[in-house]
Design an enzyme around this catalytic site. Structure first.
Site, mmCIF file in Angstrom:
data_model
loop_
_atom_site.group_PDB
_atom_site.id
_atom_site.type_symbol
_atom_site.label_atom_id
_atom_site.label_comp_id
_atom_site.label_asym_id
_atom_site.label_seq_id
_atom_site.Cartn_x
_atom_site.Cartn_y
_atom_site.Cartn_z
ATOM 1 N N HIS A 1 -61.029 -93.873 85.084
ATOM 2 C CA HIS A 1 -60.384 -93.728 83.769
ATOM 3 C C HIS A 1 -61.460 -93.501 82.735
ATOM 4 O O HIS A 1 -62.462 -94.239 82.708
ATOM 5 C CB HIS A 1 -59.560 -94.972 83.410
ATOM 6 C CG HIS A 1 -58.449 -95.191 84.362
ATOM 7 N ND1 HIS A 1 -57.297 -94.431 84.333
ATOM 8 C CD2 HIS A 1 -58.326 -96.030 85.408
ATOM 9 C CE1 HIS A 1 -56.513 -94.816 85.328
ATOM 10 N NE2 HIS A 1 -57.123 -95.775 85.993
ATOM 11 N N ARG B 1 -56.495 -84.111 72.457
ATOM 12 C CA ARG B 1 -55.756 -85.361 72.584
ATOM 13 C C ARG B 1 -56.598 -86.566 72.146
ATOM 14 O O ARG B 1 -57.663 -86.821 72.721
ATOM 15 C CB ARG B 1 -55.450 -85.488 74.075
ATOM 16 C CG ARG B 1 -54.828 -86.745 74.471
ATOM 17 C CD ARG B 1 -54.790 -86.848 75.994
ATOM 18 N NE ARG B 1 -53.977 -87.995 76.305
ATOM 19 C CZ ARG B 1 -53.989 -88.602 77.465
ATOM 20 N NH1 ARG B 1 -54.757 -88.160 78.439
ATOM 21 N NH2 ARG B 1 -53.229 -89.640 77.664
ATOM 22 N N ARG C 1 -57.174 -101.850 76.303
ATOM 23 C CA ARG C 1 -56.156 -101.131 75.526
ATOM 24 C C ARG C 1 -54.808 -101.872 75.602
ATOM 25 O O ARG C 1 -54.787 -103.056 75.874
ATOM 26 C CB ARG C 1 -56.082 -99.681 76.026
ATOM 27 C CG ARG C 1 -57.408 -98.938 75.797
ATOM 28 C CD ARG C 1 -57.336 -97.504 76.236
ATOM 29 N NE ARG C 1 -56.317 -96.767 75.472
ATOM 30 C CZ ARG C 1 -55.839 -95.578 75.821
ATOM 31 N NH1 ARG C 1 -56.307 -94.983 76.916
ATOM 32 N NH2 ARG C 1 -54.924 -94.981 75.091
ATOM 33 N N TYR D 1 -60.626 -90.376 73.810
ATOM 34 C CA TYR D 1 -61.049 -89.613 74.984
ATOM 35 C C TYR D 1 -62.242 -88.688 74.736
ATOM 36 O O TYR D 1 -62.734 -88.057 75.675
ATOM 37 C CB TYR D 1 -59.861 -88.799 75.525
ATOM 38 C CG TYR D 1 -58.712 -89.682 75.963
ATOM 39 C CD1 TYR D 1 -58.851 -90.538 77.053
ATOM 40 C CD2 TYR D 1 -57.501 -89.687 75.283
ATOM 41 C CE1 TYR D 1 -57.813 -91.371 77.449
ATOM 42 C CE2 TYR D 1 -56.451 -90.514 75.670
ATOM 43 C CZ TYR D 1 -56.616 -91.358 76.751
ATOM 44 O OH TYR D 1 -55.593 -92.188 77.155
ATOM 45 N N ASN E 1 -58.014 -89.666 88.730
ATOM 46 C CA ASN E 1 -57.628 -90.243 87.447
ATOM 47 C C ASN E 1 -56.136 -89.934 87.316
ATOM 48 O O ASN E 1 -55.760 -88.834 86.892
ATOM 49 C CB ASN E 1 -58.411 -89.619 86.292
ATOM 50 C CG ASN E 1 -58.031 -90.256 84.952
ATOM 51 O OD1 ASN E 1 -57.016 -90.953 84.862
ATOM 52 N ND2 ASN E 1 -58.818 -89.983 83.926
ATOM 53 N N HIS F 1 -50.017 -96.368 85.812
ATOM 54 C CA HIS F 1 -49.264 -97.562 85.448
ATOM 55 C C HIS F 1 -47.810 -97.527 85.911
ATOM 56 O O HIS F 1 -47.051 -98.437 85.608
ATOM 57 C CB HIS F 1 -49.317 -97.734 83.914
ATOM 58 C CG HIS F 1 -50.670 -97.413 83.340
ATOM 59 N ND1 HIS F 1 -51.792 -98.139 83.661
ATOM 60 C CD2 HIS F 1 -51.103 -96.421 82.510
ATOM 61 C CE1 HIS F 1 -52.845 -97.616 83.033
ATOM 62 N NE2 HIS F 1 -52.454 -96.570 82.339
ATOM 63 N N SER G 1 -61.201 -93.958 79.519
ATOM 64 C CA SER G 1 -61.193 -95.086 78.583
ATOM 65 C C SER G 1 -61.181 -96.396 79.372
ATOM 66 O O SER G 1 -60.929 -96.401 80.579
ATOM 67 C CB SER G 1 -59.962 -94.997 77.685
ATOM 68 O OG SER G 1 -58.776 -95.157 78.454
ATOM 69 N N GLU H 1 -60.704 -94.725 91.831
ATOM 70 C CA GLU H 1 -59.904 -94.499 90.621
ATOM 71 C C GLU H 1 -60.859 -94.422 89.427
ATOM 72 O O GLU H 1 -61.764 -95.254 89.310
ATOM 73 C CB GLU H 1 -58.965 -95.708 90.475
ATOM 74 C CG GLU H 1 -58.227 -95.808 89.178
ATOM 75 C CD GLU H 1 -57.510 -97.175 89.023
ATOM 76 O OE1 GLU H 1 -57.905 -98.168 89.678
ATOM 77 O OE2 GLU H 1 -56.578 -97.211 88.227
ATOM 78 N N PRO I 1 -51.479 -86.288 84.306
ATOM 79 C CA PRO I 1 -50.863 -85.690 83.124
ATOM 80 C C PRO I 1 -51.642 -85.883 81.828
ATOM 81 O O PRO I 1 -52.212 -86.948 81.587
ATOM 82 C CB PRO I 1 -49.502 -86.404 83.037
ATOM 83 C CG PRO I 1 -49.613 -87.602 83.894
ATOM 84 C CD PRO I 1 -50.620 -87.270 84.958
ATOM 85 N N ASN I 2 -51.625 -84.835 81.049
ATOM 86 C CA ASN I 2 -52.208 -84.789 79.693
ATOM 87 C C ASN I 2 -53.727 -84.718 79.676
ATOM 88 O O ASN I 2 -54.321 -84.549 78.613
ATOM 89 C CB ASN I 2 -51.726 -85.975 78.835
ATOM 90 C CG ASN I 2 -50.219 -85.995 78.701
ATOM 91 O OD1 ASN I 2 -49.645 -84.984 78.298
ATOM 92 N ND2 ASN I 2 -49.569 -87.069 79.072
ATOM 93 N N ALA J 1 -51.378 -91.472 83.051
ATOM 94 C CA ALA J 1 -50.279 -92.428 82.827
ATOM 95 C C ALA J 1 -49.599 -92.851 84.130
ATOM 96 O O ALA J 1 -49.012 -93.944 84.200
ATOM 97 C CB ALA J 1 -49.259 -91.833 81.864
HETATM 98 C C1 DQA Z 1 -56.466 -92.599 81.274
HETATM 99 C C2 DQA Z 1 -55.867 -93.936 80.791
HETATM 100 C C3 DQA Z 1 -54.348 -93.934 80.939
HETATM 101 O O1 DQA Z 1 -53.802 -95.177 80.485
HETATM 102 C C4 DQA Z 1 -53.746 -92.834 80.093
HETATM 103 O O2 DQA Z 1 -52.349 -92.770 80.287
HETATM 104 C C5 DQA Z 1 -54.380 -91.501 80.351
HETATM 105 C C6 DQA Z 1 -55.824 -91.418 80.555
HETATM 106 C C7 DQA Z 1 -57.986 -92.517 81.028
HETATM 107 O O3 DQA Z 1 -58.620 -91.659 81.624
HETATM 108 O O4 DQA Z 1 -58.532 -93.310 80.250
HETATM 109 O O5 DQA Z 1 -53.728 -90.470 80.284
HETATM 110 O O6 DQA Z 1 -56.246 -92.492 82.657
#
Ligand code: DQA
Length: 146
Positions: free
Chosen positions: A99, A17, A106, A22, A73, A79, A101, A97, A9-10, A76
């Site tokens: 990410h 964003r 964080r 990012y 990836n 978690h 960031s 996996e 998501p997102n 959210a």
């Molecule tokens: C993320 C890190 C996650 O904590 C966050 O919710 C994301 C992006 C990343 O790619 O850094 O949506 O997965």
């Protein structure tokens, strides 16, 4: 080698964003990057972004016997989602996996990943390059197991 690449998501909002976290590149640019990096390595990729947990679970299940590995990836859902972790475990495919960031640096709620224990590696904080590192890790694994 066939790899399913999933983005949660997102991530479709990349570029808009939180660019300070990012980056300014868009999701379309990420897809182009992934296809280029895969082609350079002779990897066949199928790429999906979804904002829906169930759609990600469905895609992981569909990879059973049709893909050789998964790069995910979960955003959210990393978690929160036992369902995504269970799906990865169910299909018994090597998964990495990624990410963009560095989730370890964080907020504390981002430090725990439900998917990390079902993945062969986690690559964090390397931006887009994290996905190509994931491809290399999976290629190495295939060479050593083949
Ligand atoms: C993320 C890190 C996650 O904590 C966050 O919710 C994301 C992006 C990343 O790619 O850094 O949506 O997965």
């Amino acid at each position: 080698m066939k790899i399913l690449i999933l983005n949660g998501p997102n991530l479709n909002m990349l570029g808009v964003r939180e660019p300070e976290i990012y980056g300014k590149a868009t999701y379309a640019q990420l897809e182009t990057y992934l296809r280029e990096q895969a082609a350079e390595r002779n990897i066949e990729v199928s790429i999906l972004q979804s904002n829906h947990e169930g759609a990600l679970v469905d895609a992981i299940q569909a990879a059973y016997q049709t893909a050789d590995a998964i790069i995910i990836n979960p955003a959210a859902y990393t978690h929160t989602s036992i369902a995504i972790a269970d799906a990865i475990k169910s299909v018994s495919l090597p998964a990495v996996e990624v990410h963009l960031s560095d989730i370890r640096q964080r907020e504390s709620f981002r430090h725990h990943s439900y998917v990390a224990p079902v993945c062969i590696a986690s690559v964090v904080g390397e931006g887009f390059a994290g996905y190509s590192r994931a491809m290399d890790l999976l290629l190495e694994r295939f060479k050593s197991s083949g």
